[in-house]
Motif scaffolding. Structure first.
Motif, PDB file in Angstrom:
ATOM      1  N   GLY A 117      -3.489  24.435   1.962  1.00  0.00           N
ATOM      2  CA  GLY A 117      -4.758  24.309   2.676  1.00  0.00           C
ATOM      3  C   GLY A 117      -5.474  23.024   2.306  1.00  0.00           C
ATOM      4  N   GLY A 118      -6.680  22.886   2.831  1.00  0.00           N
ATOM      5  CA  GLY A 118      -7.421  21.635   2.682  1.00  0.00           C
ATOM      6  C   GLY A 118      -7.834  21.335   1.247  1.00  0.00           C
ATOM      7  N   SER A 119      -8.361  22.347   0.549  1.00  0.00           N
ATOM      8  CA  SER A 119      -8.799  22.103  -0.830  1.00  0.00           C
ATOM      9  C   SER A 119      -7.613  21.666  -1.685  1.00  0.00           C
ATOM     10  CB  SER A 119      -9.432  23.359  -1.426  1.00  0.00           C
ATOM     11  OG  SER A 119     -10.583  23.727  -0.704  1.00  0.00           O
ATOM     12  N   VAL A 122      -6.771  18.012  -0.883  1.00  0.00           N
ATOM     13  CA  VAL A 122      -7.723  17.097  -1.521  1.00  0.00           C
ATOM     14  C   VAL A 122      -7.396  16.968  -3.007  1.00  0.00           C
ATOM     15  CG1 VAL A 122     -10.152  16.837  -2.224  1.00  0.00           C
ATOM     16  CG2 VAL A 122      -9.591  17.453   0.142  1.00  0.00           C
ATOM     17  N   GLY A 153     -13.843  20.569   0.283  1.00  0.00           N
ATOM     18  CA  GLY A 153     -13.308  21.833  -0.195  1.00  0.00           C
ATOM     19  C   GLY A 153     -13.956  22.262  -1.491  1.00  0.00           C
ATOM     20  N   VAL A 260      -8.761  16.579   6.879  1.00  0.00           N
ATOM     21  CA  VAL A 260      -8.549  18.024   7.045  1.00  0.00           C
ATOM     22  C   VAL A 260      -9.068  18.495   8.407  1.00  0.00           C
ATOM     23  CG1 VAL A 260      -9.230  20.291   6.143  1.00  0.00           C
ATOM     24  CG2 VAL A 260      -8.357  18.548   4.594  1.00  0.00           C
ATOM     25  N   ILE A 261     -10.195  17.932   8.849  1.00  0.00           N
ATOM     26  CA  ILE A 261     -10.696  18.257  10.190  1.00  0.00           C
ATOM     27  C   ILE A 261     -10.190  17.254  11.222  1.00  0.00           C
ATOM     28  CG2 ILE A 261     -12.773  18.285  11.628  1.00  0.00           C
ATOM     29  CD1 ILE A 261     -14.294  19.554   9.310  1.00  0.00           C
ATOM     30  N   LYS A 287      -5.709  22.478   8.167  1.00  0.00           N
ATOM     31  CA  LYS A 287      -6.226  23.041   9.433  1.00  0.00           C
ATOM     32  C   LYS A 287      -5.326  22.830  10.654  1.00  0.00           C
ATOM     33  CE  LYS A 287     -11.096  22.762   7.994  1.00  0.00           C
ATOM     34  NZ  LYS A 287     -11.595  24.117   7.820  1.00  0.00           N
TER      35      LYS A 287
HETATM   36  C1  PLP Z   1     -12.925  17.615   5.338  1.00  0.00           C
HETATM   37  C2  PLP Z   1     -12.507  18.866   4.632  1.00  0.00           C
HETATM   38  N1  PLP Z   1     -11.815  18.777   3.495  1.00  0.00           N
HETATM   39  C3  PLP Z   1     -11.397  19.874   2.841  1.00  0.00           C
HETATM   40  C4  PLP Z   1     -11.672  21.122   3.306  1.00  0.00           C
HETATM   41  C5  PLP Z   1     -11.200  22.338   2.549  1.00  0.00           C
HETATM   42  O1  PLP Z   1     -10.205  22.977   3.254  1.00  0.00           O
HETATM   43  P1  PLP Z   1      -9.846  24.508   2.931  1.00  0.00           P
HETATM   44  O2  PLP Z   1     -11.040  25.315   3.319  1.00  0.00           O
HETATM   45  O3  PLP Z   1      -8.628  24.764   3.796  1.00  0.00           O
HETATM   46  O4  PLP Z   1      -9.522  24.600   1.487  1.00  0.00           O
HETATM   47  C6  PLP Z   1     -12.397  21.266   4.497  1.00  0.00           C
HETATM   48  C7  PLP Z   1     -12.715  22.603   5.033  1.00  0.00           C
HETATM   49  O5  PLP Z   1     -13.478  22.776   5.937  1.00  0.00           O
HETATM   50  C8  PLP Z   1     -12.831  20.119   5.166  1.00  0.00           C
HETATM   51  O6  PLP Z   1     -13.565  20.209   6.285  1.00  0.00           O
END
Ligand code: PLP
Length: 450
Positions: A117-119, A122, A153, A260-261, A287
């Motif tokens: 996932g996004g976090s 990062v 995240g 991520v977005i 995402k």
């Molecule tokens: C730009 C950005 N980075 C990181 C994240 C974190 O992603 P996740 O919620 O899948 O861990 C998000 C989540 O909305 C995001 O918008």
């Protein structure tokens, strides 16, 4: 499915929801979504709305893509899981890495590190940035720069570079050595600068000042979203990201684009970096890579960074980082099918056209509703509306009124998202002009209920 009475009675009783106070959520139980079709969602009472949120900025391909669903089902029967830690791999992850290499070639991204996932993506980029400098003989480069209002995240690294204190204060102390620059946000900024190009210059100057103050040889990376999403859809001036790219290069600081977005078509281009004509050193994605059908992400690595890791002789180049679900075969199968579908449908073209329609129509709504303080968007399907109780004073609207607007819009046919006193929209990239009109009518009804 359990019956309606059971679901309503147990809603938020035994589960804590992300991003909210458990007690309050128990009192005001969340809407239960039970089905989706195209760009529409259906709640437990059968009420249907256009999903202007796209799940959570993620359902790029829409809810009804059978190719993605079939790919997931087929892979479950073939190989539901195997680890990618040293010694084993799987066919779908290999195929995806090949596909992404072509997909990201214009951004000069040549390697993928798969995440959940996004976090995670990062976190992977932040870690690789530090390690890159260590391999190059500069272990003192450990600090990070980022933007206020940025969202990266909720892992400790990501939260530390986050620019919204709501995600920070309860969890401090965060990572030391993280420093924040003002957001490219002409509506509110410390310089009272309303001209986006001049604001870009001010922030670039501040960045140079901060780097020289910290000492360039202490800074590992600068991270930014090409268009800031969760912070309120803040669209920088077109000069902003290129200027900051040049400063990073000048001082030997890696640029991490948090896509991520913005990755996979949302900005009206395949990536936000491409939208601004920038080649970052690392990219975090998630995402839209699976359109949210399964949790997945990829940290993408540029050719020059990859070369440093791949040609290093030192043991420092081993990546002692990874997740049980890195390169998960079912998620990889979903990503292959999803990215192939996004390409077949050429979603950036529709995202650009429908994004302009949504943005320009909301600007017209602002002529009718004086609670609209600022409208941001016009670069793909990301639109933010800042709601104020006093337009001249720019007073943020109170939470109770925001909830009333949200409820009235939902009842009138659109799910939108609240981020403090902002309305945030990021519908599927497959949305039609007529479905955008439904969202606009619902917003009109929402604002009338304020
Ligand atoms: C730009 C950005 N980075 C990181 C994240 C974190 O992603 P996740 O919620 O899948 O861990 C998000 C989540 O909305 C995001 O918008």
């Amino acid at each position: 499915m359990k019956d309606q009475n059971f679901l309503k009675a147990n809603n938020a009783r035994h589960m804590w929801h992300p991003m909210g106070a458990p007690g309050e959520i128990m009192e005001n139980a969340p809407t239960i979504i039970t089905r989706a079709e195209g760009v529409r969602i259906f709640d437990i009472d059968g009420h249907s709305t256009v999903d202007a949120v796209g799940g959570l900025w993620c359902v790029n391909v829409g809810y009804s893509n059978d190719n993605v669903k079939r790919a997931i089902a087929d892979q479950l029967f073939e190989l539901p899981y195997y680890s990618a830690f040293a010694g084993t791999s799987n066919d779908k992850a290999i195929e995806l890495s090949y596909l992404l290499r072509d997909f990201f070639a214009p951004d000069d991204m040549v390697r993928a590190f798969f995440t959940s996932g996004g976090s995670d993506s990062v976190e992977t980029c932040l870690r690789l940035a530090r390690q890159y400098h260590r391999i190059k003989g500069e272990p003192g480069r450990t600090k990070f720069l980022s933007l206020k209002k940025g969202y990266h995240g909720t892992h400790f690294g990501g939260a530390s570079v986050n620019g919204n204190n709501r995600f920070r204060i309860g969890y401090e102390p965060l990572l030391p050595g993280c420093f924040h620059l003002p957001a490219p946000y002409p509506y509110r900024n410390p310089y009272d600068e309303t001209d986006p190009a001049k604001l870009a210059d001010r922030i670039a100057a501040q960045m140079v000042d901060e780097i020289e103050f910290q000492g360039a040889n202490t800074i590992a990376a600068f991270i930014m979203e090409p268009i800031l999403g969760a912070g309120g859809v803040i669209v920088p001036h077109e000069s902003f990201m290129p200027k900051l790219r040049e400063i990073c290069t000048r001082y030997g600081i890696l640029m991490i684009a948090d896509e991520v977005i913005t990755g996979f078509g949302r900005s009206g281009d395949w990536t936000g970096s491409r939208h601004w004509g920038v080649k970052p050193d690392l990219m975090s994605t998630a995402k839209g890579i699976t359109s949210g059908y399964l949790p997945f992400g990829a940290a993408m690595i540029s050719a020059p960074v990859a070369e440093v890791f791949e040609t290093a002789e030192s043991a420092d180049a081993a990546i002692w980082h990874g997740y049980t679900y890195s390169a998960h075969p079912v998620c990889a199968a979903a990503a292959i099918a999803n990215v192939t579908e996004l390409q077949r449908l050429n979603v950036p073209e529709n995202a650009a056209a429908r994004g302009t329609q949504l943005y320009e129509s909301v600007l017209k709504l602002a002529e009718k509703h004086d609670i609209i303080g600022d409208v941001r968007g016009g670069h793909g399907l990301m639109t933010g509306i800042e709601i104020v109780s006093d337009r001249a004073a720019k007073t943020p609207m109170d939470a109770a009124t925001m909830k009333r607007i949200h409820k009235a819009a939902y009842e009138a046919g659109a799910m939108v998202r609240l981020g403090a006193h902002n309305i945030l929209m990021s519908p599927p990239l497959t949305i039609s002009a007529e479905e955008i009109d439904v969202v606009l009518q619902a917003l009109d009804a929402g604002f009338a209920a304020a």
